[in-house]
Design an enzyme around this catalytic site. Structure first.
Site, PDB file in Angstrom:
ATOM      1  N   HIS B  36      44.892 -79.835-129.877  1.00 20.57           N
ATOM      2  CA  HIS B  36      46.281 -80.140-130.224  1.00 20.57           C
ATOM      3  C   HIS B  36      46.514 -81.642-130.339  1.00 20.57           C
ATOM      4  O   HIS B  36      47.160 -82.115-131.257  1.00 20.57           O
ATOM      5  CB  HIS B  36      47.252 -79.488-129.235  1.00 20.57           C
ATOM      6  CG  HIS B  36      47.530 -78.058-129.564  1.00 20.57           C
ATOM      7  ND1 HIS B  36      46.626 -77.055-129.287  1.00 20.57           N
ATOM      8  CD2 HIS B  36      48.568 -77.461-130.194  1.00 20.57           C
ATOM      9  CE1 HIS B  36      47.118 -75.910-129.724  1.00 20.57           C
ATOM     10  NE2 HIS B  36      48.293 -76.120-130.272  1.00 20.57           N
ATOM     11  N   LYS B 100      50.727 -67.924-123.688  1.00 23.38           N
ATOM     12  CA  LYS B 100      51.488 -67.270-122.628  1.00 23.38           C
ATOM     13  C   LYS B 100      52.484 -68.241-122.004  1.00 23.38           C
ATOM     14  O   LYS B 100      52.289 -69.460-122.039  1.00 23.38           O
ATOM     15  CB  LYS B 100      50.559 -66.669-121.562  1.00 23.38           C
ATOM     16  CG  LYS B 100      49.855 -67.691-120.702  1.00 23.38           C
ATOM     17  CD  LYS B 100      49.336 -67.049-119.406  1.00 23.38           C
ATOM     18  CE  LYS B 100      48.515 -68.044-118.612  1.00 23.38           C
ATOM     19  NZ  LYS B 100      48.692 -67.959-117.187  1.00 23.38           N
TER      20      LYS B 100
HETATM   21  S1  SF4 Z   1      46.136 -63.563-114.474  1.00 23.66           S
HETATM   22 FE1  SF4 Z   1      46.160 -65.068-112.821  1.00 23.66          FE
HETATM   23  S2  SF4 Z   1      44.254 -66.151-112.987  1.00 23.66           S
HETATM   24 FE2  SF4 Z   1      44.589 -65.097-114.925  1.00 23.66          FE
HETATM   25  S3  SF4 Z   1      45.657 -66.558-116.267  1.00 23.66           S
HETATM   26 FE3  SF4 Z   1      47.215 -65.392-115.199  1.00 23.66          FE
HETATM   27  S4  SF4 Z   1      47.704 -66.604-113.358  1.00 23.66           S
HETATM   28 FE4  SF4 Z   1      45.776 -67.333-114.157  1.00 23.66          FE
END
Ligand code: SF4
Lengths: 297, 193
Positions: B36, B100
């Site tokens: 990026h 996310k």
């Molecule tokens: S599930 Fe837990 S370890 Fe995996 S990306 Fe999400 S916060 Fe991080």
């Protein structure tokens, strides 16, 4: 320890790491399934939890990390007191290096100044080893792999806290817990579990909050006041409507676990750690010869 | 379930709204912090990003029999790319960002203005998302950025996600935050006896 014992114990460490990284413990799996059943069919929460359940099945079948962030490596070890603790620490580190080579752990530990990745997961502060001698003749080795995304949403309150109107009592503690769940939204890969420590200092508070994750999700807090607090905070948090991944829904948290430490009269900390749905913790009873006798979760 | 295919058209992207559950098929490119910054600084990647998709992901890659395969490919936190994202959407003509945790105001506005969406993948679902990858078609910047930070060109099939920021200025993150904030205020007020 003689060399056969050492070899066996090293193997036990590697197996504990593998199992922790690839398989969710039964209590967590059941909580995920329960959360999934509670969600409306066809909702976004249902969609997210369905994918999460598939992921849990796939990781176990393929013996691959559940999540690619294999997290901070936190060992909690009880060992026979006649043994030398530095020897055990050395084997734990060796186990981490070997497990990283095998792909059970991602190369996940970076020098904070230079940004360089050690490639082995071993360096200052990694893995974290809590070693305690005991009078028994066997080991109990527990391991938690805690991801960065959920660690980032942990939060510590110093009561009284004006912003949320939290005073120095259990009602104030509950406000902190709900505020922490709200602040996290979906960013810690929820539905999560909150580990909470009341009291201590800033360091032991966070330490204590993580130790709460060693409890099974379905257990009952022996202190009735804390048990009540846990139940109420969990029920209220699940009415916030944040839901899995913050998509909205009924399952915002799968558990709230609270412990108390003594504090100084001048301080009143509430330390909250967030554990993501990929709640990787396992443990084993290991004989003094290094054989895994029984899994703890 | 809405099926999306790359290259995405402005029309198909504008028809999406927050909360839609989608499955994406076609070509996507991974990119995280180093990439990026590099794109933001004006560098041009050797592949065509028009109508394309950037996935905030540092996959775990393995070479097997001369071919790359991905053994884990979950999303990483998107907000770190917030300072760069809007400009990159504009310059490269991106139609979707996958990650996310959602993104900020600048990206939301860029999505609205330029016709782009933010697709939220399931955090932690490294195995399911690796299974959605049919083929690793190429890599750029492997030496320079290292494996997790490189641009991987991936052919995916029915990659699952939820639209959490649409091209009409809406953000599911904002909506959930304000709704849960109101509920929280109720609880906190009840306790204030
Ligand atoms: S599930 Fe837990 S370890 Fe995996 S990306 Fe999400 S916060 Fe991080």
């Amino acid at each position: 320890m003689n060399t056969t014992q050492q070899k066996k114990l090293l193997e036990a460490f590697i197996e504990i790491i593998r199992k922790t990284s690839a398989e969710l413990p039964k209590d967590v799996l059941e909580a995920v399934q329960r959360g999934h059943r509670a969600e409306e069919k066809g909702s976004r929460a249902d969609y997210a939890l369905g994918i999460i359940e598939n992921n849990i099945g796939l990781a176990k079948a393929k013996s691959q990390p559940l999540c690619q962030d294999t997290g901070s490596i936190l060992f909690y070890i009880h060992y026979p007191r006649k043994l030398d603790h530095s020897e055990i620490a050395k084997l734990a580190r060796k186990g981490v290096i070997a497990a990283t080579k095998k792909g059970y752990l991602r190369q996940n530990s970076v020098d904070s100044i230079t940004g360089k990745n050690s490639g082995t997961n071993v360096g200052p502060g990694s893995p974290t080893l809590h070693l305690e001698p005991w009078a028994k003749d066997h080991f109990e080795i527990r391991l938690m792999l805690k991801g960065g995304g959920c660690e980032n949403v942990g939060i510590q309150y110093s009561l009284p806290e004006g912003r949320i109107g939290a005073g120095r009592d259990l009602a104030g503690v509950k406000k902190c817990i709900l505020d922490a769940a709200f602040q996290a939204q979906g960013k810690g890969c929820g539905p999560g579990i909150l580990g909470v420590a009341i009291g201590g200092d800033r360091a032991t508070g966070y330490l204590g909050s993580k130790e709460q994750f060693l409890r099974k999700l379905g257990d009952r807090n022996p202190d009735p006041l804390l048990a009540k607090l846990e139940d109420e905070a969990l029920a209220d948090a699940n009415q916030l409507g944040i839901g899995p991944m913050g998509f909205g829904g009924k399952t915002t948290l799968m558990g709230v676990k609270v412990g108390a430490l003594n504090r100084l009269p001048a301080s009143y900390f509430v330390s909250v750690s967030y554990m993501c749905w990929a709640f990787r913790r396992q443990g084993a009873v290991v004989t003094s010869k290094g054989e895994i006798k029984k899994w703890l979760y | 379930m809405i099926q999306l295919n790359t290259p995405l058209t402005e029309e198909s992207v504008r028809s999406l709204k927050v909360g839609d559950m989608v499955e994406l098929s076609g070509i996507i490119f991974t990119g995280r912090d180093a990439v990026h910054k590099w794109l933001y600084d004006g560098n041009t990647p050797p592949m065509d990003f028009r109508g394309g998709v950037i996935y905030h992901c540092g996959p775990v890659m393995l070479k097997k029999g001369g071919r790359w395969i991905s053994t884990a490919a979950g999303p990483t936190t998107s907000i770190r790319e917030e300072p760069y994202q809007a400009a990159i959407i504009e310059r490269l003509g991106l139609r979707a960002i996958i990650g996310k945790g959602g993104m900020g105001e600048k990206t939301r506005q860029a999505c609205q203005k330029l016709g782009c969406v933010y697709l939220h993948a399931i955090g932690g679902a490294a195995q399911v998302l690796a299974e959605a990858i049919q083929e690793v078609q190429g890599v750029f910047g492997y030496e320079e950025f290292g494996s997790p930070e490189a641009i991987w060109q991936l052919k995916v099939e029915r990659f699952p996600a939820v639209v959490t920021m649409d091209a009409h200025g809406n953000s599911l993150h904002k909506e959930i935050e304000s709704a849960s904030g109101r509920k929280l205020a109720e609880f906190q007020a009840q306790a204030r006896k």
